[in-house]
Scaffold this motif. Structure first.
Motif, PDB file in Angstrom:
ATOM      1  N   MET A  75       0.953  -1.118  -0.010  1.00  0.00           N
ATOM      2  CA  MET A  75      -0.059   0.042   0.021  1.00  0.00           C
ATOM      3  C   MET A  75       0.714   1.149  -0.107  1.00  0.00           C
ATOM      4  N   VAL A  76       0.445   2.443  -0.698  1.00  0.00           N
ATOM      5  CA  VAL A  76       1.226   3.526  -0.951  1.00  0.00           C
ATOM      6  C   VAL A  76       0.409   4.660  -0.724  1.00  0.00           C
ATOM      7  N   ASN A  77       0.733   5.696  -0.013  1.00  0.00           N
ATOM      8  CA  ASN A  77       0.120   6.902   0.343  1.00  0.00           C
ATOM      9  C   ASN A  77      -0.268   7.533  -1.103  1.00  0.00           C
ATOM     10  N   THR A  78      -1.474   8.102  -1.040  1.00  0.00           N
ATOM     11  CA  THR A  78      -1.591   8.943  -2.578  1.00  0.00           C
ATOM     12  C   THR A  78      -2.205  10.335  -2.091  1.00  0.00           C
ATOM     13  N   ARG A  79      -2.117  11.087  -2.899  1.00  0.00           N
ATOM     14  CA  ARG A  79      -2.881  12.711  -3.026  1.00  0.00           C
ATOM     15  C   ARG A  79      -4.188  12.472  -3.408  1.00  0.00           C
TER      16      ARG A  79
END
Length: 54
Positions: free
Chosen positions: A29-33
């Motif tokens: 999982m990656v952080n997104t804007r």
């Protein structure tokens, strides 16, 4: 893999039971804007010339 729908699909596509395999995909999982939704289309349907977004 063994629902009536899956069995009928394989029968229609002439896929033998011994040709079956299963895959498990794990992604970090990656952080997104921003976020969005991508739609796919069965290219065998009416809109065969439309691109598939993934």
């Amino acid at each position: 893999m063994f629902t009536s729908r899956a069995i009928n699909y394989r029968k229609d596509q002439n896929i033998a039971e011994d040709e079956l395999s299963m895959c498990v995909v794990i992604q970090k999982m990656v952080n997104t804007r921003t976020a969005g939704v991508a739609m796919t289309l069965n290219r065998q349907l009416l809109f065969a010339k439309m691109p598939i977004l993934k």
